[in-house]
Enzyme design. Structure first.
Site, short mmCIF file in Angstrom:
data_model
loop_
_atom_site.label_atom_id
_atom_site.label_comp_id
_atom_site.label_asym_id
_atom_site.label_seq_id
_atom_site.Cartn_x
_atom_site.Cartn_y
_atom_site.Cartn_z
N ASP A 95 -10.36 2.23 -13.34
CA ASP A 95 -11.61 1.97 -12.63
C ASP A 95 -11.46 0.92 -11.53
O ASP A 95 -12.31 0.03 -11.36
CB ASP A 95 -12.71 1.56 -13.61
CG ASP A 95 -13.10 2.69 -14.55
OD1 ASP A 95 -13.26 3.82 -14.07
OD2 ASP A 95 -13.20 2.45 -15.77
N LYS A 149 1.17 4.93 -0.78
CA LYS A 149 2.49 4.36 -1.06
C LYS A 149 3.29 4.30 0.23
O LYS A 149 3.09 5.12 1.14
CB LYS A 149 3.26 5.20 -2.09
CG LYS A 149 4.26 4.38 -2.89
CD LYS A 149 3.54 3.49 -3.91
CE LYS A 149 4.54 2.76 -4.79
NZ LYS A 149 3.85 1.99 -5.83
N LYS A 194 -3.77 6.39 -11.13
CA LYS A 194 -3.70 5.07 -11.76
C LYS A 194 -4.98 4.27 -11.49
O LYS A 194 -5.59 3.70 -12.41
CB LYS A 194 -2.48 4.32 -11.21
CG LYS A 194 -2.20 2.98 -11.82
CD LYS A 194 -1.00 2.31 -11.16
CE LYS A 194 0.25 3.14 -11.28
NZ LYS A 194 1.44 2.43 -10.74
N SER A 245 -3.98 -6.80 -8.10
CA SER A 245 -4.08 -6.67 -6.64
C SER A 245 -5.54 -6.50 -6.22
O SER A 245 -5.97 -7.03 -5.19
CB SER A 245 -3.27 -5.47 -6.15
OG SER A 245 -1.90 -5.77 -6.10
N THR A 264 2.09 -6.75 -13.63
CA THR A 264 2.50 -5.44 -14.14
C THR A 264 3.11 -5.58 -15.53
O THR A 264 2.78 -4.82 -16.44
CB THR A 264 3.51 -4.78 -13.18
OG1 THR A 264 2.94 -4.71 -11.87
CG2 THR A 264 3.85 -3.37 -13.64
N HIS A 303 -8.58 9.98 -0.22
CA HIS A 303 -9.58 9.12 0.41
C HIS A 303 -10.93 9.23 -0.29
O HIS A 303 -11.96 8.95 0.32
CB HIS A 303 -9.71 9.49 1.89
CG HIS A 303 -8.47 9.25 2.68
ND1 HIS A 303 -7.61 10.27 3.04
CD2 HIS A 303 -7.91 8.12 3.17
CE1 HIS A 303 -6.59 9.77 3.73
NE2 HIS A 303 -6.74 8.48 3.81
N ASN A 312 11.40 -7.55 -11.96
CA ASN A 312 10.15 -8.27 -12.20
C ASN A 312 9.39 -7.72 -13.39
O ASN A 312 8.99 -8.47 -14.30
CB ASN A 312 9.28 -8.20 -10.93
CG ASN A 312 7.88 -8.76 -11.15
OD1 ASN A 312 6.99 -8.08 -11.66
ND2 ASN A 312 7.69 -10.01 -10.78
N LYS A 323 -4.60 2.32 -1.54
CA LYS A 323 -3.86 1.16 -2.07
C LYS A 323 -2.53 1.63 -2.64
O LYS A 323 -2.47 2.63 -3.36
CB LYS A 323 -4.68 0.51 -3.20
CG LYS A 323 -4.08 -0.79 -3.73
CD LYS A 323 -4.51 -1.93 -2.87
CE LYS A 323 -3.91 -3.24 -3.33
NZ LYS A 323 -2.48 -3.38 -3.01
#
Length: 473
Positions: A98, A105, A93, A364, A193, A63, A232, A69
């Site tokens: 940044d 997750k 990641k 995202s 991705t 946090h 994907n 995310k």
């Protein structure tokens, strides 16, 4: 250091290996390393004529930035340690590229291909309701996204469920990303991705001294590559590497087996064949290997190997047989820690997962920003920029007495739309991040691999947040 057997142990091992290079106090390192919140749930869903109890998870690793995310995967292999490992990687990641999120997750322990769309919708909505009850989802709290076994459809269900509970929240669309464009999504998210993987491979290949060390010329054009996984990420990586990078696809591994042709395989044609036939085996002019030999794709002769499926596919058992000179980790954790030691000793260049597949979370982030601003990218300035460019072209025409063709005008005076801005932002992010990682390695002679350099960079960025925000004394 941690044991190096499982996925979570591998992630902890990589952290422990990088930690001494940061010079940070042990207490702060322990705080960065640990998962802050681990929520395991079991909820009932009525499917067909029976009630089925579904096991699911949501883990918030750090946090230091909020919201947290991370994607949600549907897989019967989901377990707590896997979700903890993936949440940890998300923190590192986001820090590397940044993106101002903490890592998280989610996982639902089901095989999505065993359920009808109606049943999947019930499961997804119930999972979302569980997260809402525990305040583990929201545009300023925790923002899920697609992962293995999920896509824009599931994200639309999550958004709709959240909106049903939080109908008066003006930024409700920002509670989840990876939504359909018609449901407040962003153009370019589906390919994000895979496109990020290409940008990362291209940037690594554009450093002449690094390529010289592994016996390759600079640039991507003409380099051979193998894809392990045609989901994907693998599909978009393959298409973009072939079409924009001039790379040659020579091998593919999938659930039904593997194929190889040293002269090249057209990925678009292969995808059409697989769709029509239900399998890529017996595709014309290739060597085909059955389901029991599908892992042989990892051992094909090539310049770049792209594992784009699940974790721990390269292990101590097959690492010595890997022939590729570059291993580009499109999947999360495809190389086990003990296998990595073998690969590095053999002089391989490993582009680490928590940098290389960061394209998804980067775009995202763009979608989240779009949702908070309530406006499509390019809406304010596209026509203005196009008009200014047309004025400039008209001025040049008058000064040079040369007419520009309509086709030339379309290219020169075209204003940037949303997809152009998303791709440009992603490209800038991946280029900048790669050179930041490489700079850490160059500045510290004791670091001789990109993963350790990336982890050091991520830890330092997270620690700066803890200290600057007063979270850490």
């Amino acid at each position: 250091m941690s044991k190096k057997g499982g996925f979570y142990e591998s992630v902890e091992y990589y952290f422990d290996r990088a930690a001494p290079h940061t010079g940070l106090p042990h207490g702060l390192l322990d705080q960065i390393k640990v998962c802050n919140s681990v929520y395991r749930m079991n909820f009932p869903v009525k499917l067909r004529d029976e009630v089925k109890v579904i096991e699911a998870y949501r883990v918030q690793h750090s946090h230091h930035r909020t919201p947290t995310k991370g994607g949600i995967r549907f897989s019967n292999h989901v377990n707590q340690e896997e979700v903890m490992a993936l949440a940890s990687l998300m923190s590192y990641k986001c820090a590397i590229v940044d993106v101002p999120f903490g890592g998280a997750k989610g996982g639902v322990k089901i095989n999505p291909w065993e359920y009808t769309p109606e049943e999947l919708e019930k499961i997804t909505r119930r999972y979302t309701a569980e997260l809402i009850k525990r305040n583990m989802i929201g545009p300023s709290v925790d923002v899920p996204a697609p992962d293995y076994g999920t896509g824009s459809r599931e994200m639309a269900w999550i958004y709709d469920t959240y909106r049903a509970f939080k109908g008066d929240e003006i930024d409700a669309a920002g509670c989840v990303t990876g939504k359909p464009v018609t449901q407040n999504g962003v153009r370019g998210r589906e390919e994000a991705t895979g496109r990020g993987v290409f940008y990362g491979i291209r940037e690594a290949c554009n450093v002449p001294e690094d390529m010289k060390k592994i016996g390759l010329s600079a640039g991507t054009k003409g380099k051979t590559f193998v894809l392990q996984g045609l989901g994907n990420v693998g599909t978009f990586t393959g298409k973009i590497c072939q079409e924009e990078g001039g790379m040659i696809l020579v091998g593919v591994g999938e659930v039904e087996g593997a194929i190889y042709n040293p002269d090249g395989i057209d990925i678009n044609d292969l995808l059409e064949y697989r769709k029509a036939n239900g399998s890529m085996l017996n595709y014309p002019d290739v060597q085909s290997f059955g389901k029991d030999q599908r892992e042989i794709a990892l051992e094909f002769e090539c310049d770049v190997l792209v594992p784009a499926a699940l974790e721990s596919v390269i292990t101590i058992n097959n690492a010595s047989r890997i022939k590729a000179k570059i291993i580009a980790e499109a999947a999360n954790g495809p190389v086990a820690a003990d296998a990595e030691e073998v690969l590095l000793a053999a002089g391989k260049l490993i582009i680490p997962d928590f940098y290389l597949n960061a394209g998804g979370v980067t775009v995202s982030y763009f979608e989240w920003l779009k949702n908070l601003s309530h406006m499509r990218f390019g809406r304010m300035d596209k026509r203005f920029n196009q008009g200014r460019m047309m004025d400039m072209v008209n001025l040049i025409e008058r000064m040079t007495n040369r007419d520009v063709t309509n086709e030339e005008m379309k290219i020169i005076a075209r204003g940037a739309d949303e997809i152009d801005l998303v791709r440009s932002g992603l490209e800038e992010t991946m280029i900048t991040a790669y050179h930041q990682i490489r700079e850490v390695m160059v500045m510290n002679p004791k670091i001789n691999d990109l993963r350790t350099a990336a982890m050091v960079g991520a830890i330092n960025k997270i620690s700066n947040d803890y200290m600057s925000l007063g979270i850490w004394p």
